[in-house]
Design an enzyme around this catalytic site. Structure first.
Site, mmCIF file in Angstrom:
data_model
loop_
_atom_site.group_PDB
_atom_site.id
_atom_site.type_symbol
_atom_site.label_atom_id
_atom_site.label_comp_id
_atom_site.label_asym_id
_atom_site.label_seq_id
_atom_site.Cartn_x
_atom_site.Cartn_y
_atom_site.Cartn_z
ATOM 1 N N LYS A 21 0.849 -1.198 0.000
ATOM 2 C CA LYS A 21 0.000 0.000 0.000
ATOM 3 C C LYS A 21 0.880 1.243 0.000
ATOM 4 O O LYS A 21 2.045 1.175 0.423
ATOM 5 C CB LYS A 21 -0.877 0.003 1.260
ATOM 6 C CG LYS A 21 -2.014 -1.009 1.249
ATOM 7 C CD LYS A 21 -2.838 -0.881 2.524
ATOM 8 C CE LYS A 21 -3.942 -1.922 2.585
ATOM 9 N NZ LYS A 21 -5.011 -1.701 1.595
ATOM 10 N N ARG A 43 -10.275 -11.632 1.741
ATOM 11 C CA ARG A 43 -11.181 -12.656 1.180
ATOM 12 C C ARG A 43 -10.539 -14.033 1.207
ATOM 13 O O ARG A 43 -11.231 -15.041 1.285
ATOM 14 C CB ARG A 43 -11.629 -12.226 -0.221
ATOM 15 C CG ARG A 43 -10.535 -12.128 -1.235
ATOM 16 C CD ARG A 43 -10.940 -11.293 -2.451
ATOM 17 N NE ARG A 43 -10.908 -9.852 -2.172
ATOM 18 C CZ ARG A 43 -11.253 -8.911 -3.048
ATOM 19 N NH1 ARG A 43 -11.664 -9.239 -4.254
ATOM 20 N NH2 ARG A 43 -11.192 -7.629 -2.725
HETATM 21 N N1 BES Z 1 -7.969 -3.891 4.330
HETATM 22 C C1 BES Z 1 -8.213 -3.435 3.030
HETATM 23 C C2 BES Z 1 -9.527 -2.678 2.870
HETATM 24 C C3 BES Z 1 -9.720 -1.425 3.672
HETATM 25 C C4 BES Z 1 -9.683 -0.199 3.039
HETATM 26 C C5 BES Z 1 -10.000 -1.445 5.002
HETATM 27 C C6 BES Z 1 -9.917 0.956 3.759
HETATM 28 C C7 BES Z 1 -10.205 -0.283 5.726
HETATM 29 C C8 BES Z 1 -10.170 0.918 5.089
HETATM 30 C C9 BES Z 1 -8.259 -4.617 2.054
HETATM 31 O O1 BES Z 1 -7.501 -5.721 2.405
HETATM 32 C C10 BES Z 1 -7.740 -4.127 0.754
HETATM 33 O O2 BES Z 1 -6.645 -3.660 0.717
HETATM 34 N N2 BES Z 1 -8.531 -4.264 -0.302
HETATM 35 C C11 BES Z 1 -8.137 -3.833 -1.592
HETATM 36 C C12 BES Z 1 -8.674 -4.825 -2.589
HETATM 37 C C13 BES Z 1 -8.202 -4.595 -4.000
HETATM 38 C C14 BES Z 1 -6.731 -4.869 -4.123
HETATM 39 C C15 BES Z 1 -8.967 -5.514 -4.918
HETATM 40 C C16 BES Z 1 -8.732 -2.449 -1.850
HETATM 41 O O3 BES Z 1 -9.864 -2.224 -1.461
HETATM 42 O O4 BES Z 1 -8.042 -1.610 -2.412
HETATM 43 ZN ZN ZN Z 2 -5.468 -5.601 1.768
#
Ligand code: BES
Ligand code: ZN
Ligand code: ZN
Length: 486
Positions: A263, A337
């Protein structure tokens, strides 16, 4: 905070009081000693002409408050929310003035508004100051709320305390940094709370997880130097109204760096909240047990951190999941997931009447509705979703239902495996839900709490940081389900 019922109106004029009134006549009826002429005129003016609902008079050594919820303007549920918010506002002033005690007064036969007001005070008084050097100086002064309300019983107060304890348990876990809250620590904290609540609990360690072939959890954990855990909770009272359990599953990613798909740094500290689903589910089950609700409930909580390392999983990897299905990993940041899929497969063992996943799963859910609600979707569960929505409105942890049409299924088809863990740029919260639904044939509801689980700025009685969202929703849902079937 101590909540104490007072049968009689206290005579001590030195102590702060807040009266929940039903009409302005109650102000007119005050003696000169209680309110002088200026105060009376000013309050009536604020109530009638400025349409203020909460009036707090700051006398420095005490606060004198009057609250007249606007029941004409709002629905009953929104009135309850107005009460909670007013409770929190009052607590802020009491703490600012370093006051220790307050009396809440209400003559109304229905205790619901007053109870919501007290709930807002209680939840709004929460602090996470464990890491402050001067804890004493920083801690809120308010420690006792006396309750002189016609419609509130000791049982109401006991139940409120139980639910608030679980909300605080959840918030504390979410607010803890990952350096303290590893997956093992999370499972230990949950076990401790479960045992003291009468909930049966078992923690699977890495070798048990390996033996069960929970390959989603094991794969996400590959980049970590710490082992994963899988916690199973069971509340099965002999008087349960359901034979087949409701299975609640919570995402327990104690920190989400994104893994190899690292990230960016903005807001990354907030990713300690990625175990909010596990915290909410475990908190709710403990409250349900302490409330002795006659409902058979199972909680499943997979936990790990998600990190890059020399051994971390990478995009393009293909995982054979617990049920034999194969998953192509296209993004290591879509880790939630993967670990939830294992829990969903494991849930099959219990033949659940309903399966609910709760997770900070997608930025897409957050982007779609912000912090104001929970993104919900369901398969074969429309009645339960409708019921859950009502509960969400009642506790103001509201659900926004997203479509779950079959059309979305094609977005997670993979060229090289059965499915892939990313569904493309559109409908991200839904394709994440579709991924989960792929692993079960039981009635299923998915709740994405990425928006409301963690807030940067203080949001009334939800506080700052971990909000504990999901606890009150699930407890309310359990209450309704327990009452329905019996
Ligand atoms: N933990 C994150 C989602 C999240 C975002 C939680 C904001 C709390 C606040 C999750 O694991 C994630 O990173 N999801 C990705 C999925 C994508 C790569 C398909 C996302 O939402 O960007
Ligand atoms: Zn994630
Ligand atoms: Zn995550």
């Amino acid at each position: 905070m101590l909540l104490k019922i007072l049968k009689n109106r206290p005579s001590n004029p030195e102590i702060s009081s807040i009266e929940i009134i039903q009409n302005a006549r109650q102000i007119k009826g005050k003696t000169e000693e209680q309110l002088n002429q200026h105060e009376r005129t000013s309050i009536l003016n604020q109530l009638n002409n400025e349409h203020k609902t909460l009036i707090l008079i700051n006398r420095l050594y005490k606060v004198l408050g009057f609250f007249h919820p606007d029941e004409k303007k709002n629905s009953p549920n929104l009135t309850l929310e107005e009460c909670r918010r007013a409770g929190e506002k009052s607590v802020c002033l009491l703490n600012d003035l370093k006051l220790k005690e307050v009396i809440v007064i209400s003559e109304s036969k229905s205790g619901s508004n007053a109870l919501a007001f007290i709930e807002g005070m209680l939840l709004g008084n929460y602090q996470f100051i464990k890491y402050k050097s001067e804890k004493k100086a920083k801690s809120h002064s308010l420690h006792t709320i006396y309750i002189n309300c016609a419609g509130i019983s000791q049982k109401d107060i006991d139940q409120l305390n139980i639910v608030a304890d679980s909300v605080f348990f959840c918030r504390n876990l979410v607010n803890e940094p990952q350096s303290w809250l590893t997956a093992v620590k999370l499972s230990e904290e949950i076990s401790g709370m479960a045992k003291s609540s009468g909930v049966k609990v078992e923690v699977f360690n890495k070798s048990r997880i390996e033996a069960l072939k929970m390959n989603g959890l094991l794969t996400v954990n590959k980049g970590s130097s710490r082992p994963p855990t899988f916690t199973v909770m069971e509340w099965k009272p002999s008087n349960a109204v359901n034979k087949k359990p409701i299975v609640l599953i919570g995402k327990g990613v104690v920190f989400d760096t994104g893994g190899i798909n690292l990230k960016s740094s903005a807001g990354l500290d907030g990713m300690k909240c990625d175990m909010s689903g596990a915290a909410a589910v475990s908190g709710a089950i403990c409250a349900i047990a302490r409330l002795k609700l006659p409902l058979y409930i199972i909680g499943l909580l997979p936990a790990t951190d998600n990190r890059p390392s020399g051994n971390a999983y990478v995009p393009g990897d293909i995982i054979a999941m617990m049920n034999g299905a194969t998953v192509e990993v296209l993004n290591t940041d879509a880790e939630g997931r993967l670990i939830l899929a294992d829990a969903i497969c494991y849930a099959d063992l219990f033949k659940p009447s309903l399966l609910i996943t709760m997770a900070t799963l997608t930025g897409a859910a957050h982007a779609a509705i912000g912090k104001y609600g929970i993104v919900a979707m369901g398969a074969d569960s429309s009645k339960a979703v409708a019921e859950l929505k009502k509960c969400g409105d009642a506790v103001h942890e509201r659900l926004a239902e997203f479509p779950f049409w079959n059309d979305y299924d094609e977005l997670i088809k993979s060229d090289v495996a059965d499915i892939k863990n990313v569904g493309g740029p559109y409908g991200g919260a839904i394709t994440a839900g579709k991924f989960l639904a792929y692993f079960t044939k039981h009635p299923f509801i998915h709740l994405d709490i990425a928006g409301p689980a963690f807030v940067d700025k203080k949001d009334s009685y939800r506080g700052q940081g971990g909000t504990g969202v999901g606890v009150r929703l699930l407890v309310e849902f359990a209450r309704v389900m327990a009452a329905k079937k019996s």
